[in-house]
Design an enzyme around this catalytic site. Structure first.
Site, mmCIF file in Angstrom:
data_model
loop_
_atom_site.group_PDB
_atom_site.id
_atom_site.type_symbol
_atom_site.label_atom_id
_atom_site.label_comp_id
_atom_site.label_asym_id
_atom_site.label_seq_id
_atom_site.Cartn_x
_atom_site.Cartn_y
_atom_site.Cartn_z
ATOM 1 N N ASP A 1 74.364 9.342 40.603
ATOM 2 C CA ASP A 1 73.508 9.324 41.789
ATOM 3 C C ASP A 1 72.148 8.697 41.507
ATOM 4 O O ASP A 1 71.563 8.054 42.384
ATOM 5 C CB ASP A 1 73.325 10.746 42.328
ATOM 6 C CG ASP A 1 74.501 11.179 43.185
ATOM 7 O OD1 ASP A 1 75.576 10.566 43.061
ATOM 8 O OD2 ASP A 1 74.351 12.136 43.972
ATOM 9 N N CYS B 1 78.998 15.338 36.729
ATOM 10 C CA CYS B 1 77.940 15.003 37.678
ATOM 11 C C CYS B 1 78.329 15.271 39.126
ATOM 12 O O CYS B 1 79.422 15.739 39.418
ATOM 13 C CB CYS B 1 77.454 13.579 37.436
ATOM 14 S SG CYS B 1 76.509 13.471 35.882
ATOM 15 N N ASP B 2 77.418 14.909 40.028
ATOM 16 C CA ASP B 2 77.320 15.512 41.349
ATOM 17 C C ASP B 2 78.628 15.692 42.116
ATOM 18 O O ASP B 2 78.915 16.765 42.620
ATOM 19 C CB ASP B 2 76.352 14.698 42.201
ATOM 20 C CG ASP B 2 74.936 14.756 41.663
ATOM 21 O OD1 ASP B 2 74.768 15.157 40.504
ATOM 22 O OD2 ASP B 2 74.001 14.402 42.392
ATOM 23 N N LYS B 3 79.420 14.630 42.288
ATOM 24 C CA LYS B 3 80.602 14.734 43.147
ATOM 25 C C LYS B 3 81.868 15.035 42.367
ATOM 26 O O LYS B 3 82.886 15.390 42.947
ATOM 27 C CB LYS B 3 80.794 13.442 43.960
ATOM 28 C CG LYS B 3 79.555 12.994 44.712
ATOM 29 C CD LYS B 3 78.921 14.124 45.503
ATOM 30 C CE LYS B 3 77.525 13.792 45.977
ATOM 31 N NZ LYS B 3 76.578 13.425 44.934
ATOM 32 N N CYS C 1 71.395 15.582 34.515
ATOM 33 C CA CYS C 1 69.926 15.661 34.491
ATOM 34 C C CYS C 1 69.436 17.104 34.433
ATOM 35 O O CYS C 1 70.024 17.998 35.034
ATOM 36 C CB CYS C 1 69.346 14.912 35.675
ATOM 37 S SG CYS C 1 69.695 13.142 35.617
ATOM 38 N N GLU D 1 71.637 10.259 49.786
ATOM 39 C CA GLU D 1 70.527 11.109 49.368
ATOM 40 C C GLU D 1 69.216 10.346 49.521
ATOM 41 O O GLU D 1 69.177 9.124 49.395
ATOM 42 C CB GLU D 1 70.698 11.530 47.909
ATOM 43 C CG GLU D 1 71.786 12.557 47.703
ATOM 44 C CD GLU D 1 71.880 13.028 46.271
ATOM 45 O OE1 GLU D 1 72.505 14.077 46.067
ATOM 46 O OE2 GLU D 1 71.344 12.360 45.366
ATOM 47 N N SER E 1 68.480 14.785 47.398
ATOM 48 C CA SER E 1 68.914 15.035 46.033
ATOM 49 C C SER E 1 68.522 16.432 45.598
ATOM 50 O O SER E 1 67.527 16.996 46.073
ATOM 51 C CB SER E 1 68.269 14.003 45.107
ATOM 52 O OG SER E 1 68.386 14.387 43.759
#
Length: 555
Positions: A78, A119-121, A191, A442, A468
């Site tokens: 992202d 990570c995010d997804k 992160c 985002e 985000s």
């Protein structure tokens, strides 16, 4: 269906010949076949170490008597995708990941799965796949990044985005900006703050789909490799006991997750992902319950971007189990639920110690008596919108100001960088929702620019897109219905006064019902921004943010 479908009997001789082409021996073919879903790649910092995690999982599976077989899942960073067309492809990968994992797992008749996301997804996408497939499954993530250090202070990616805003407003020079660039992301891993990736990895632990430490053990620690080996061994126990994802991810488990979401101060994206995962479990996770849960749940953690502690600090403080123990002292968790450990939630967290009350506060010393996320409603968002309350300056919890309206992120950024935003304004960014974007981008760039310019305590941002997990400030996302389907956000004009009361969970524009009706009659749908490829197909199927942006086949 299991791997016997491709291994046993004369009729499976052709399939066995292909397994032998892979180099499998009779001994391997005789064992349960365990799929290891690897999201390793060389472009996402949170995934560059996953090859090592996968290798450790394979060892664990083999040690426990399984036959480990690796296949891939995609991942988007992202941070790299932020601020350009690439961000349209972030959320949409959640469904691609779920769909492709379903295809691979069923086509090859795996007996069990170990999901290795980060990570995010990836995390929600693979949780959706696990629920959909409902074969014994466990998760082990790649782990969080260590915090960076700039001028003697711990820093993270959100610090980097805000540093750009500070540079643009003349608050720091190019040399200082370069120091941030070189130091804020010092290792591999997701992160280092409580952003979306870490939020979802922590909530996977809470849901009962991952072992202790999954959300917090840093990516570079050897303990992460040990965790992966244990996950590989544990999946064989889940297979033996036939404990499946939908046995674990019950409605009560999702209530536990929402409760811990509030205590931890997770990313607002969790309010998209938890309903989507629940949907795959056949559960309607209505966000109306979020405020009720929040009203009872104190916010115990202020990790970056809300505060100055990081995932490594939460890990040293005792991790997610320690936070769960603090919350459970208030009787807010269902502790009778089965988890991937083979034990109940209560058995898992029994004896977990809070080693750092300055990182994990108690109910008596909580940052607030209510949770870290608020769901708002009003005539601007009849179907709801979401804000990370724990990351909002106290003076912005109640705010009224004139709307400054932009029909895409790029226009808003040009206005912010051009000095057109004044104290007290409410920046409205619309046509960025699941359909309108498409892809629900985002908005970390505009929020970071606002914070970096020193306007975070006076300016609010509202969007039908997303923010985000690295965002802080009065940043309100997921406005539903979105502009592309004629939601009230599409009817706002420059200068309209918007009233935000996060304490009361309300958001309204000072327009009469008659005026809103008149504007609605004048409103005309926009032509789709993208008419070909995956994004066009996605836009035709996706629902609104309040429903988790799940895909529905039109009947």
């Amino acid at each position: 269906m299991n791997s016997d479908s491709v291994k046993r009997g004369t009729q499976c001789a052709p399939q066995r010949s292909l397994l032998r082409a892979l180099g499998m021996t009779d001994e391997e073919i005789a064992k349960p076949m365990v799929g290891i879903v690897s999201s390793f790649n060389e472009i996402v910092p949170g995934h560059m170490n996953i090859d090592k995690i996968v290798a450790a999982v394979k060892q664990g599976v083999a040690m426990a008597g399984g036959n480990p077989v690796v296949f891939p899942a995609i991942a988007v960073c992202d941070g790299i995708a932020m601020g350009h067309k690439g961000m349209k492809y972030s959320l949409v990968t959640r469904d691609l990941i779920a769909d492709s994992t379903e295809c691979m797992a069923l086509a090859h008749a795996f007996d069990a799965l170990v999901m290795v996301p980060n990570c995010d997804k990836n995390v929600p996408g693979l949780l959706m796949a696990a629920a959909r497939l409902n074969i014994p499954t466990i998760f082990v993530s790649g782990g969080p990044m260590l915090a960076g250090h700039v001028k003697g202070e711990k820093r993270s990616l959100s610090s980097m985005f805000e540093a750009v805003g500070s540079y643009n407003s003349g608050k720091i020079d190019g040399e200082e900006l370069n120091e941030f660039e070189n130091k804020v992301c010092p290792t591999c891993g997701s992160c280092s703050g409580m952003y979306t990736a870490n939020s979802m990895n922590c909530l996977t632990e809470v849901l009962g789909m991952a072992l202790r430490g999954n959300g917090t053990i840093p990516a570079v620690y050897s303990e992460r490799i040990q965790l992966a080996k244990h996950a590989g061994m544990k999946v064989m126990e889940l297979l033996e006991k036939n404990i499946r994802p939908r046995d674990i991810m019950t409605e009560a488990a999702f209530r536990n997750a929402l409760t811990m979401d509030m205590a931890l101060g997770c990313s607002t994206n969790s309010m998209l992902h938890l309903p989507a995962i629940a949907h795959e479990c056949g559960i309607d996770l209505n966000l109306d319950i979020a405020n009720d849960i929040s009203s009872k749940t104190p916010n115990l953690c202020h990790l970056a971007p809300a505060g100055h502690t990081y995932m490594e600090d939460l890990n040293e403080a005792g991790g997610i189990y320690a936070v769960m123990n603090e919350v459970n002292k208030l009787g807010l968790l269902n502790t009778e639920l089965i988890t991937c450990t083979g034990k109940t939630v209560g058995e898992n967290i029994s004896g977990a110690v809070n080693k750092a009350p300055e990182v994990i506060r108690t109910a008596e010393t909580a940052y607030s008596k209510t949770g870290g996320i608020a769901v708002l409603r009003g005539n601007l968002a009849p179907d709801s919108c979401v804000v990370k309350r724990s990351a909002v300056a106290p003076e912005m919890l109640v705010h009224s100001g004139p709307a400054r309206v932009y029909d895409c992120e790029e226009d808003a950024m040009a206005a912010i960088n051009g000095g057109e935003i004044n104290e007290g304004d409410v920046v409205v960014i619309r046509y960025e929702g699941p359909k309108g974007g498409p892809g629900m981008r985002e908005m970390l760039n505009p929020t970071s620019a606002i914070m970096g310019m020193g306007l975070g305590s006076t300016v609010a941002l509202i969007t039908d897109g997303r923010f985000s997990g690295a965002t802080r400030g009065a940043s309100i996302g997921h406005v539903s219905p979105e502009a592309a389907v004629g939601g009230p956000i599409a009817l706002i004009k420059d200068g309209d006064i918007i009233d935000i009361d996060i304490n009361a969970n309300t958001i309204n524009v000072r327009l009469s019902d008659e005026e809103l009706s008149r504007r609605r009659d004048e409103w005309k749908p926009r032509e789709p921004k993208i008419t070909t490829g995956y994004l066009a197909r996605y836009a035709s199927l996706v629902t609104s943010g309040n429903r988790g942006a799940v895909l529905e086949v039109k009947k």
